[in-house]
Design an enzyme around this catalytic site. Structure first.
Site, PDB file in Angstrom:
ATOM      1  N   ASP A 154       0.870  -1.145   0.133  1.00  0.00           N
ATOM      2  CA  ASP A 154      -0.217  -0.030   0.002  1.00  0.00           C
ATOM      3  C   ASP A 154       0.849   1.211   0.110  1.00  0.00           C
ATOM      4  OD1 ASP A 154      -2.392   1.465   0.082  1.00  0.00           O
ATOM      5  OD2 ASP A 154      -2.445   1.685   2.395  1.00  0.00           O
TER       6      ASP A 154
ATOM      7  N   MET B 234      -2.940   7.397 -10.001  1.00  0.00           N
ATOM      8  CA  MET B 234      -2.446   8.166  -9.105  1.00  0.00           C
ATOM      9  C   MET B 234      -3.116   9.723  -9.155  1.00  0.00           C
ATOM     10  SD  MET B 234       1.784   9.368  -8.741  1.00  0.00           S
ATOM     11  CE  MET B 234       2.099   7.785  -8.819  1.00  0.00           C
TER      12      MET B 234
ATOM     13  N   CYS C 105      -8.937  11.984  -3.784  1.00  0.00           N
ATOM     14  CA  CYS C 105      -7.652  12.201  -3.805  1.00  0.00           C
ATOM     15  C   CYS C 105      -7.380  13.489  -4.667  1.00  0.00           C
ATOM     16  CB  CYS C 105      -7.074  11.178  -4.807  1.00  0.00           C
ATOM     17  SG  CYS C 105      -5.163  11.243  -4.756  1.00  0.00           S
TER      18      CYS C 105
ATOM     19  N   GLY D 228      -9.091   3.799  -9.039  1.00  0.00           N
ATOM     20  CA  GLY D 228      -9.206   5.142  -9.155  1.00  0.00           C
ATOM     21  C   GLY D 228     -10.126   5.687 -10.311  1.00  0.00           C
TER      22      GLY D 228
ATOM     23  N   TYR E 264     -17.014   9.296   4.386  1.00  0.00           N
ATOM     24  CA  TYR E 264     -15.862   8.471   3.433  1.00  0.00           C
ATOM     25  C   TYR E 264     -14.663   9.464   3.576  1.00  0.00           C
ATOM     26  CZ  TYR E 264     -13.976   6.713  -0.923  1.00  0.00           C
ATOM     27  OH  TYR E 264     -12.879   6.088  -1.750  1.00  0.00           O
TER      28      TYR E 264
ATOM     29  N   GLY F  56     -25.355  12.583 -24.574  1.00  0.00           N
ATOM     30  CA  GLY F  56     -25.330  11.406 -24.103  1.00  0.00           C
ATOM     31  C   GLY F  56     -25.923  11.269 -22.768  1.00  0.00           C
TER      32      GLY F  56
END
Length: 372
Positions: free
Chosen positions: A117, A168, A174, A208, A254, A359
């Site tokens: 990790d 990343m 993040c 991610g 979260y 869309g």
């Protein structure tokens, strides 16, 4: 030989003076340790027993099969299991020296795969840890990462990694790309790393940016063998954390591992003193911080996720969505999907902002969006 189950002690009502020989069931149906699982299941069905002791040549107990095991095998036929028909179990591991003790304990407990990790996997710490694991436990699988370039992938694969996590700064909580100006567009990263890793026979995990079934399909078609789903599963009943209501909406907390809240998390010990919790320590190590650092740079945030219900309903929805996506593209399997992308039969196309609006839902005064 005898066995004591809940039904044998249900009516003792606190009377603990009787010996086990007085209350245990001695009329047992057993099977030899060489028995096949299918045969053991048949024995349990015919005997109508809840437990099946497995014995050796000396009539000594070596294992125990429960009726619940049989029911789970039938209810979940696609469960990931090892050669002993036990569920596969993985564990996260850091790259510090004291993590080697944790590694030994995990191996002793029967762990199947180790996930190193780290927010940036291409480091001397992780390379040294991979070499250490592969030297001491050659058969133990190691998933390394995170990486976003071919060179990063090469270094970890050369060290002995069995799989890679790619991504990343693309996760919903993040902020690495924003704060550190480091990272890469997730689709680009997955495609380039997976293309190189495939030449080396190494699978990759897209980590991610997954927010819908469509994102899962894109990641798989770009070369990923699996995807990480942090925010998608964070709002489920089985995810850690307590529910709370805000303006009539049921939410769950979260927290990103790169957030200050995670890195500074402190829990009370039994002595009443305040100690840095294991969660806080692992969060710091993931972003190369230590307890003595006076300043910590946050690379994540804390937020809330709308309740998604149980994974028992949510995961089947995702599975069915992926099947329908493959059906719409005219492919019979995920391997056929990847092959179609590689040989040009299935192609990606850039969409303008107008096409993206077109869309989605548009031209309505109001609507309700229910996915399942």
């Amino acid at each position: 030989m005898g066995i004591v189950t809940q039904r044998d002690i249900d009516f003792l009502e606190g009377n603990l003076t009787e010996s086990l020989s007085q209350i245990m069931t001695t009329e047992l149906v057993t099977a030899h340790q060489d028995v096949k699982l299918s045969d053991a299941n048949n024995i349990m069905e015919k005997s109508k027993k809840g437990k099946l002791p497995i014995v050796n040549d000396k009539n000594e107990l070596v294992a125990l099969i429960a009726r619940t095991d049989l029911k789970k095998a039938r209810s979940y036929p696609n469960a990931a299991k090892d050669a002993n028909k036990q569920l596969l179990v993985g564990a996260a591991l850091g790259t510090r020296e004291n993590d080697k003790e944790r590694l030994s304990a995990l191996v002793a407990a029967g762990v199947d795969v180790i996930v190193l990790d780290s927010s940036q996997g291409n480091s001397t710490y992780q390379i040294d840890m991979i070499k250490y694991v592969k030297t001491k436990y050659p058969k133990l699988q190691v998933i390394a990462g995170n990486v976003v370039t071919k060179l990063q992938a090469k270094n970890l694969i050369d060290a002995g990694a069995d799989g890679l996590r790619v991504g990343m700064g693309s996760g919903s909580i993040c902020i690495t790309q924003e704060v550190m100006a480091v990272g890469r567009a997730q689709a680009t990263a997955v495609y380039n790393v997976a293309k190189y890793a495939q030449e080396r026979g190494i699978p990759v995990i897209a980590d991610g940016g997954i927010q819908s079934v469509g994102h899962i399909l894109k990641a798989l078609s770009l070369g990923a063998s699996a995807v990480m789903m942090g925010s998608m599963l964070a709002g489920t009943t089985e995810a850690p954390g307590e529910y709370y209501f805000s303006e009539g909406v049921r939410l769950k907390k979260y927290r990103g591992m790169g957030s200050l809240e995670a890195m500074q998390r402190r829990d009370s010990s039994t002595s009443g003193s305040i100690n840095l919790s294991s969660t806080g320590t692992s969060a710091m190590q993931r972003y190369y911080h230590s307890e003595t650092d006076r300043i910590m740079v946050a690379q994540g945030v804390s937020g809330s996720i709308v309740d998604k219900g149980s994974v028992l309903k949510f995961l089947p929805y995702l599975d069915t969505g992926i099947r329908h996506g493959c059906q719409d593209m005219g492919v019979r399997s995920l391997s056929a999907l990847r092959k179609g992308v590689q040989n040009g039969e299935i192609r990606f196309e850039k969409r303008t902002s107008s096409a993206q609006i077109e869309g989605g839902v548009h031209g309505l005064y109001s609507y309700e969006k229910r996915l399942f």
